[in-house]
Structure formats: C-alpha cells, structure tokens
Write a protein that holds these residues in place. Structure first.
Motif, PDB file in Angstrom:
ATOM      1  N   LEU A   1      42.651 -97.691  77.580  1.00 29.76           N
ATOM      2  CA  LEU A   1      41.605 -98.572  78.094  1.00 29.76           C
ATOM      3  C   LEU A   1      40.535 -97.816  78.870  1.00 29.76           C
TER       4      LEU A   1
ATOM      5  N   MET B   1      35.166 -96.421  80.008  1.00 38.06           N
ATOM      6  CA  MET B   1      35.903 -97.039  78.901  1.00 38.06           C
ATOM      7  C   MET B   1      35.215 -96.795  77.570  1.00 38.06           C
TER       8      MET B   1
ATOM      9  N   TYR C   1      35.712-101.643  76.609  1.00 39.19           N
ATOM     10  CA  TYR C   1      34.695-102.211  77.493  1.00 39.19           C
ATOM     11  C   TYR C   1      34.469-103.693  77.162  1.00 39.19           C
TER      12      TYR C   1
ATOM     13  N   PHE D   1      37.437-105.659  78.291  1.00 36.55           N
ATOM     14  CA  PHE D   1      37.412-105.821  79.743  1.00 36.55           C
ATOM     15  C   PHE D   1      36.469-106.943  80.143  1.00 36.55           C
ATOM     16  N   LYS D   2      35.282-106.949  79.587  1.00 37.73           N
ATOM     17  CA  LYS D   2      34.293-107.952  79.973  1.00 37.73           C
ATOM     18  C   LYS D   2      34.706-109.366  79.562  1.00 37.73           C
TER      19      LYS D   2
ATOM     20  N   ILE E   1      39.692-109.127  80.618  1.00 39.30           N
ATOM     21  CA  ILE E   1      40.344-108.504  81.774  1.00 39.30           C
ATOM     22  C   ILE E   1      39.573-108.748  83.068  1.00 39.30           C
ATOM     23  N   GLU E   2      38.261-108.677  83.023  1.00 41.64           N
ATOM     24  CA  GLU E   2      37.478-108.801  84.254  1.00 41.64           C
ATOM     25  C   GLU E   2      37.683-110.133  84.971  1.00 41.64           C
TER      26      GLU E   2
ATOM     27  N   HIS F   1      40.949-109.737  86.732  1.00 44.46           N
ATOM     28  CA  HIS F   1      40.814-108.748  87.807  1.00 44.46           C
ATOM     29  C   HIS F   1      40.097-109.346  89.017  1.00 44.46           C
TER      30      HIS F   1
END
Length: 302
Positions: free
Chosen positions: A83, A110, A115, A118-119, A122-123, A126
């Motif tokens: 990641l 990333m 990336y 994540f956006k 995951i974000e 998080h």
C-alpha cells in the motif's frame, strides 16, 4: 519513485488537560488497558512487545513498526508494504499547565492503485478512527467528552460492515459441558467461534439475544438454551472465554419426519448461524462503552 502519490493526512485537537496526563495515555497504546484505540468497533492495535522502538504489529490489515518513541510525548510507526511506504505519528504538545495539543500525522507514498483505494475506502475509516482516538483521550483525561462524539461517515460504516470478522467453524469446546451432557448420542453437533475484542463482554448472558429459545441451564461461562419437539430436540450453548464467544449446537432426532425436516434445515443452518453471530457480534461491539470511558470506570473501581 516514479508514479507514486504522497498522502499527508493531519488531525489535531486541543485538549484542556495537562500534556503529562494525555501523554501517559499515549504510553499505554497496545496495552491490555489501552485507553485510546477505538475498540471494539475498530480493530485493536496489537504489538509483539510493549510500546517501544523495535515493536512490530499493527491494527487490522495495517502493519507497521515503532521507529521513534519519546515517552509521554511522541511515537512514530513506520510502514512499508504494497500500500505504500511512510509513517504514522502521534504527538502530544504542551500549550500551558492545563492545556495541550494532540496530533496525528499520516505521511505515506503510495502507488496509483493504492492511492485510489486509500481515497475511496481507507481514508474515511482512518479519519474516523483518529477522531475517536482523540475522543477517548478527552474522555480519559477529563472524565467526560465536552462535545458530541466523532461522527462515523457512511463510507466508514460500510467498510466496517464489509470487513467485520466472520465466524470460524471449530470443534465443540470443552467448556460446553452442559451441551455435551444434554444428549447421550446426538445426531448432529457443530460450533462456530468469533474472537472478542478488548471491552466486549465476557458474560454469556450478554449474548443471550442471539437465540430466542428458553434457557436450559447455566454453569460458569456456559449458557445453554433449547427446545424439545415431537420430531427433534435442540440445544445450543453460548460459551465465552477470555478470547472468544462460541455458539455450539446439538440435535437429537426422533423419527422419520425429524430426519426429513433436519435434512433440509442442516443445509441452511451454517449460513443462518454465521449471519446471526456476525450481526450480533457487531451489534454488541457498537453497544460497548468506548475505551476512554471503560478506562475511567476501571480506575474508579480500583
């Protein structure tokens, strides 16, 4: 590296408490009485040794190792996997005798696919987890939360639901003594187990809502339920230990109708039990008091 995208995600909060008080909470990250990590709704931080330089671990699928640690002030976790490569850092900065700033910085390079992941996924998780860590810091340091708790976004809750732990098939546990003694020769037995996160109840009666059957007995950490009918008798035991909750079942068939009936039910049984346990497990997790509140209760009792 070519094509890499850098994510820098920063959260800060002013806490009306001494930096020493909040820093002492940070020092207990990953400990059995961790007052900050937002379990059991989110995965606990687990390290292979007490918090300190060189400790390895993570939370859920996120893996990292401690590369810098100043007790009471700062800890840095470095990560390097598919990641991306970078760090998480949690800091406590004094702003006066009874005021401090707690901050969390995520800085990771990333690849493009990671990336985007994540956006999108995951974000939101998080961001929610970090804000709940800050909530727990205030609960533990101040005795209460002076504002509404952090809001969990729809995307974070969806990710939480999709990634929730699934029951695993296991042998009927030794702790199911009542169940083992219910029938001399059961025609069917099975058992499904789910792990218990920090804070989740270890009393089998807390899981009573799993099954709408009459109680047939209780002993230690086992609660047995069940019903008798003309075609079959059914027993189910909830067995709880320090690490898990297990739902074990036993069936005794009486006649041809019972065998035909259970021949159909047996095919549906694993799916129904897994779905029921997973839903109840998540419901109990969301109903559990947050870590900062549990920490305050434990210290008051002591």
């Amino acid at each position: 590296m070519r094509g890499m995208r850098t994510v820098r995600n920063v959260h800060q909060r002013i806490v009306e408490a001494p930096a020493e008080t909040v820093g002492a909470l940070v020092d207990r990250l990953s400990a059995p009485d961790d007052p900050l990590f937002p379990t059991p709704v989110w995965p606990a931080m687990v390290l292979d040794r007490p918090l300190g330089i060189g400790a390895d671990g993570g939370h859920g699928p996120v893996r990292y190792h401690v590369t810098a640690y100043e007790p009471g002030r700062s800890v840095r976790f470095d990560t390097d996997d598919e990641l991306g490569a970078g760090f998480h850092r949690l800091d406590v900065e004094p702003l006066g005798p009874d005021r401090c700033r707690i901050s969390h910085v995520l800085d990771v390079a990333m690849p493009p696919v990671a990336y985007v992941l994540f956006k999108l996924v995951i974000e939101p998780v998080h961001d929610t987890m970090v804000e709940e860590i800050f909530d727990n810091a205030e609960r533990a340091a101040l005795g209460s939360l002076p504002h509404p708790p952090a809001r969990r976004s729809r995307r974070a809750l969806l990710a939480n639901r999709l990634r929730w732990v699934k029951p695993a098939a296991v042998p009927v546990p030794d702790g199911a003594r009542l169940l083992r003694g219910a029938f001399e020769r059961p025609d069917f037995t099975d058992a499904w187990r789910l792990p218990l996160a920090p804070g989740m109840p270890r009393d089998p009666r807390a899981w009573r809502h799993l099954l709408p059957f009459p109680e047939r007995g209780a002993e230690g950490r086992e609660l047995m339920l069940g019903e008798d009918a003309s075609h079959l008798d059914f027993r189910a035991s909830l067995v709880v230990d320090d690490e898990s909750v297990t739902l074990a079942t036993a069936v005794r068939l009486h006649n041809t109708y019972g065998r035909l009936y259970f021949g159909v039910v047996r095919r549906l049984h694993p799916y129904v039990v897994r779905r029921m346990m997973r839903r109840a497990h998540r419901r109990v997790a969301f109903a559990t008091p947050p870590a900062g509140e549990r920490n305050r209760e434990l210290r008051s009792a002591a």
